[in-house]
Enzyme design. Structure first.
Site, short mmCIF file in Angstrom:
data_model
loop_
_atom_site.label_atom_id
_atom_site.label_comp_id
_atom_site.label_asym_id
_atom_site.label_seq_id
_atom_site.Cartn_x
_atom_site.Cartn_y
_atom_site.Cartn_z
N GLN A 171 0.82 -1.22 0.00
CA GLN A 171 0.00 0.00 0.00
C GLN A 171 0.85 1.27 0.00
O GLN A 171 0.31 2.37 0.09
CB GLN A 171 -0.93 0.01 1.23
CG GLN A 171 -1.97 -1.09 1.22
CD GLN A 171 -3.10 -0.87 0.21
OE1 GLN A 171 -3.26 0.24 -0.32
NE2 GLN A 171 -3.86 -1.90 -0.07
N SER B 126 2.80 -4.84 -5.18
CA SER B 126 1.78 -5.43 -6.05
C SER B 126 1.32 -4.39 -7.07
O SER B 126 0.93 -3.27 -6.69
CB SER B 126 0.59 -5.89 -5.20
OG SER B 126 -0.41 -6.40 -6.03
N THR C 79 7.46 -19.36 -16.36
CA THR C 79 7.61 -18.41 -17.48
C THR C 79 7.05 -17.06 -17.07
O THR C 79 5.94 -16.97 -16.52
CB THR C 79 6.87 -18.95 -18.72
OG1 THR C 79 7.44 -20.23 -19.03
CG2 THR C 79 7.01 -18.02 -19.90
N CYS D 206 -9.93 -7.50 0.80
CA CYS D 206 -9.09 -8.60 0.31
C CYS D 206 -9.60 -9.96 0.77
O CYS D 206 -9.30 -10.97 0.15
CB CYS D 206 -7.65 -8.41 0.75
SG CYS D 206 -6.91 -6.96 0.04
C1 LIG Z 1 -1.01 -4.58 2.59
C2 LIG Z 1 -1.30 -5.62 1.56
N1 LIG Z 1 -0.50 -6.67 1.44
C3 LIG Z 1 -0.69 -7.63 0.52
C4 LIG Z 1 -1.77 -7.58 -0.33
C5 LIG Z 1 -1.96 -8.66 -1.33
O1 LIG Z 1 -1.61 -8.25 -2.62
P1 LIG Z 1 -2.17 -9.07 -3.86
O2 LIG Z 1 -3.60 -8.68 -4.03
O3 LIG Z 1 -1.33 -8.65 -5.03
O4 LIG Z 1 -1.98 -10.51 -3.56
C6 LIG Z 1 -2.68 -6.51 -0.23
C7 LIG Z 1 -3.90 -6.46 -1.06
O5 LIG Z 1 -4.91 -5.95 -0.65
C8 LIG Z 1 -2.42 -5.50 0.74
O6 LIG Z 1 -3.25 -4.44 0.87
#
Ligand SMILES: Cc1ncc(COP(=O)(O)O)c(C=O)c1O
Length: 382
Positions: free
Chosen positions: A180, A200, A238, A326
């Protein structure tokens, strides 16, 4: 109906520049970057350009970037890879981490016999470096503390934490989940002093399904995925060339624009808070308002349920979130708010608004226009 998207911490729209770069990679440069012929070399060149873009955006060298399938994989690789390679029987993390870190640490505790310390936080939602260092011993394989919290946006003192951990045990690796951070605050993994950092692409205008782990030069990890030995043997498979190209383009834009964007979204965020306070005087801000990512507002609206608010706002064309999006579908009170000591009923009444590159005053106006009606309706329903 006009749509208002204020959920950029969940994911961001793909930037037009990113889309264009990805389309070129999809349409023209379809080669396998491991192939020696011209198709392969062109794809390899795109990957290496993206590696340079990501490295420059986070203050690393290109050789320190290991592309992964997502941020969650990068967090898994950091923790499991450190424990497996360094044989440490102990991991330290915090109660406000994303589940990509927390669930991985709990897995290591439950399935690999690793001792786990989960350090709490105060009502401000900021981790105390002394509390982290106090839990570190000679057998601590890795410490994991996020840079920016995904729910309440609080900024963690990563530099102080890394220094305190290294003073307590020079052998312990320091990982930060910086998913974030990139695009919201300046990122410089070298000056932070961390060994490992997860990112990410989809949080900064890039595509979903691509991330990276920064692995400081000289640090070695055990891979999670074995196979053809891609990414210096650390992550076989890959490479996702279009995804990586998109990540590179998004990272370059994020780093270039972070200062201007921060100022813009902070003003919008503060305007939203001011308007919400006027409409709902008993509103509670969750976590420290100053030490916070400029794009984040997390509030509780007493006497309501977040889920009801979310549905009513959605009907009005406004997308935001409650708890952590998430964990799709899970609407238990947020573990982050509970860790701050927010009472469960108030944690249940929380809303998170997160601004992005495309947010405008019209988005704030849209929320403020419907808020009094939505809150009154949610209070009647509670
Ligand atoms: C602080 C944090 N870490 C890890 C992730 C996970 O990332 P990804 O969605 O690419 O797996 C998120 C996704 O919301 C996040 O906010």
């Amino acid at each position: 109906m006009r749509m208002t998207y204020l959920d950029h911490a969940a994911t961001t729209p793909v930037l037009p520049e990113v889309r264009a770069a990805m389309a070129r990679a999809l349409e023209e440069d379809f080669g396998n970057p491991s192939s020696v012929h011209g198709y392969g070399r062109r794809a390899r060149a795109l990957v290496e350009t993206a590696r340079e873009q990501v490295a420059a955006a986070i203050g690393a060298s290109p050789s320190e970037i290991c592309f992964t399938g997502c941020g969650s994989e990068a967090d898994n690789l950091a923790l499991k890879g450190a424990v497996a390679r360094h044989g440490g029987g102990h991991v330290v993390t915090t109660a406000i981490e994303h589940h990509a870190v927390l669930a991985t640490a709990e897995y290591l505790r439950d399935r690999a016999g690793v001792a786990l310390d989960v350090i709490g936080v105060g009502a401000d939602g900021v981790v105390d470096p002394g509390a982290i260092a106090g839990a570190v011993g000679k057998g601590t394989a890795v410490v994991s503390v996020m840079a920016v919290n995904n729910e309440i946006g609080t900024l963690q003192p990563v530099t102080e934490i890394a220094a305190a951990v290294k003073a307590a045990s020079g052998r312990t690796l320091v990982h930060t989940d910086a998913v974030q951070a990139l695009g919201n605050i300046p990122v410089d993994v070298s000056s932070w002093g961390v060994d490992l950092a997860a990112f990410s692409a989809h949080k900064l205008g890039g595509p979903k399904g691509v991330g990276c782990l920064y692995v400081r030069s000289g640090v070695s990890l055990e891979p999670l995925i074995h196979g053809g030995g891609h990414e210096h043997g650390l992550r076989s498979g890959t490479l996702n060339v279009p995804g990586i190209v998109g990540f590179g383009a998004a990272a370059e834009i994020a780093a270039a624009e972070v200062g201007a964007k921060a100022a813009r979204v902070r003003r919008l965020r503060d305007r939203l808070l001011e308007g919400m306070r006027a409409a709902v005087p008993d509103l509670v801000v969750n976590g420290d308002l100053e030490r916070r990512s400029p794009n984040n507002l997390n509030v509780s609206l007493p006497g309501t349920e977040g889920e009801t608010l979310l549905l009513l706002l959605d009907q009005a064309g406004i997308a935001c979130s409650t708890g952590s999006a998430c964990q799709s579908g899970a609407l238990d009170p947020s573990h982050v708010l509970l860790a701050l000591g927010v009472p469960p009923r108030l944690a249940d009444a929380s809303l998170r608004f997160t601004f992005g590159r495309d947010s405008t005053d019209a988005d704030v106006d849209a929320v403020l226009e419907v808020l009094p009606r939505v809150v009154a309706q949610a209070r009647r329903a509670a």
